[in-house]
Write an enzyme that holds these catalytic residues in place. Structure first.
Site, PDB file in Angstrom:
ATOM      1  N   ASP A  75       2.148  -5.620   6.712  1.00 40.99           N
ATOM      2  CA  ASP A  75       2.294  -5.722   5.250  1.00 40.99           C
ATOM      3  C   ASP A  75       2.811  -4.411   4.644  1.00 40.99           C
ATOM      4  OD1 ASP A  75      -0.225  -4.499   5.876  1.00 40.99           O
ATOM      5  OD2 ASP A  75      -0.898  -4.862   3.821  1.00 40.99           O
ATOM      6  N   GLU A 129      -3.233  -4.434   5.635  1.00 39.86           N
ATOM      7  CA  GLU A 129      -3.831  -3.105   5.744  1.00 39.86           C
ATOM      8  C   GLU A 129      -3.863  -2.396   4.400  1.00 39.86           C
ATOM      9  OE1 GLU A 129      -3.963   1.280   6.257  1.00 39.86           O
ATOM     10  OE2 GLU A 129      -2.354   0.092   5.382  1.00 39.86           O
TER      11      GLU A 129
HETATM   12 ZN   LIG Z   1       0.362   2.156   6.627  1.00 37.83          ZN
END
Ligand SMILES: [Zn+2]
Length: 357
Positions: A75, A129
């Site tokens: 992401d 994340e």
């Molecule tokens: Zn990162």
């Protein structure tokens, strides 16, 4: 739609970086990129591939004595007029170029092109994340399939500008509360002012001398800071409560429990309430795969001062470090970019380290 991660793209980590950047994958929108990555990995006969949500795991099972993990998040933070990618001279611009699709490209390139590495390798491409931990793919996998994280050593390909950043510091937040007695300010001798009492808390912070700790050649610098202060009732009232929120960043030789004990020591005599904490991670550079990796990189390691997902590996007893081609100072910036040379260097380093012997 044809998969943009075609065989001619997979062999070139620079083309692969661009192709990954050009698949939009802002957190919570990783389905398409995870589909493309999964398809590539399933086509490789030397890999065993599984998926959990939008996290894809692929591993070799060659019966090697040791196993390492190469991991990266799929992401990005939200777009900022920086999609799709553009190339100017030696630089690829675009959302996620530094953090961390250039790192993901190195791992995916290796997965597709290195059928017989000297260690068994587990590749992890995970979701979410950049947002709260409850969505973090590595966190979810550590609960649902802890075996996927089992290894002797892990490398997270987060941006470090081609330097090894080892371990990470822990973080702890706590509220220090002072109390007093309310009174009308016209008769303030009847009250006790809790905001004035916070002066001593601030003095202790001002006088605080943080530790510097060197572990495995990496120097960690701790810090204890007030990050918020709250108190006051009304413009004519002596306040009876004040809270100072502090944040301790602690070297990985302290546990979370020891860090909290330390905060209690500093603020002895005060009411201390912990609101949040996350453990640090020791650099773990003594392990054989780590030493060989450092030799392949050929530069001194540095300490990671921020908190990263390496701590999730450390919590499972797997030493882990950060190493990636992106510049961490450009992560999340509108002019985010990565140097093509750093991508090529990174690929060469990983091939040197993992080539069959
Ligand atoms: Zn990162």
């Amino acid at each position: 739609m044809a998969n943009p991660l075609s065989p001619d793209v997979l062999v070139d980590p620079v083309l692969l970086t661009r192709a990954l950047v050009d698949i939009e994958s802002v957190s919570r929108n990783e389905k398409v990129i995870a589909d493309c990555v999964e398809e590539v990995l399933r086509q490789a006969p030397h890999l065993h591939t599984e998926r959990h949500g939008h996290t894809v795991m692929a591993r070799t099972d060659l019966g090697r004595k040791r196993r390492i993990v190469l991991a990266g998040h799929l992401d990005t933070v939200p777009l900022n007029n920086n999609f799709p990618s553009t190339v100017v001279d030696d630089l690829i611009y675009g959302c996620g170029t530094s953090d961390m699709k250039s790192g993901v490209a190195l791992a995916l390139h290796l997965a597709a092109t290195l059928p017989d590495p000297c260690y068994d390798i587990t590749y992890l491409f995970y979701e979410a994340e950049e947002i709260e931990a409850k969505y973090n793919g590595l966190n979810l996998v550590s609960q649902a399939h802890p075996g996927w994280l089992a290894a002797d050593f892990a490398v997270l390909l987060e941006p470090t500008y081609g330097v090894v950043e080892a371990g990470c510091q822990g973080t702890l937040r706590a509220q220090i509360r002072t109390t007093g007695r309310r009174a009308h300010t016209a008769r303030s001798w009847r009250g006790v002012n809790a905001i004035h009492a916070a002066g001593e808390v601030l003095r202790r912070l001002e006088d605080y001398r943080p530790r510097t700790v060197t572990i495995d050649g990496c120097t960690y610098r701790e810090g204890l800071n007030a990050v918020r202060i709250a108190g006051g009732v009304a413009g004519n009232v002596v306040p009876d409560e004040c809270t100072v929120e502090v944040n301790l960043r602690f070297a990985p030789d302290r546990t979370e429990k020891q860090a909290l004990e330390h905060v209690h020591e500093v603020f002895e005599g005060y009411d201390v309430e912990q609101t949040d904490s996350a453990p640090g991670a020791l650099p773990g550079l003594a392990a054989a795969p780590a030493r060989e990796f450092l030799a392949a990189v050929g530069a001194e390691p540095a300490a990671k001062l921020g908190w990263t997902d390496v701590a999730r590996f450390a919590a499972m007893g797997v030493p882990a470090l950060n190493y990636g081609p992106g510049d961490p100072l450009l992560a999340h910036a509108p002019d985010e970019h990565v140097e093509i040379g750093k991508i090529r260097d990174g690929a060469a380093t990983l091939h040197r380290w993992l080539a069959p012997r």
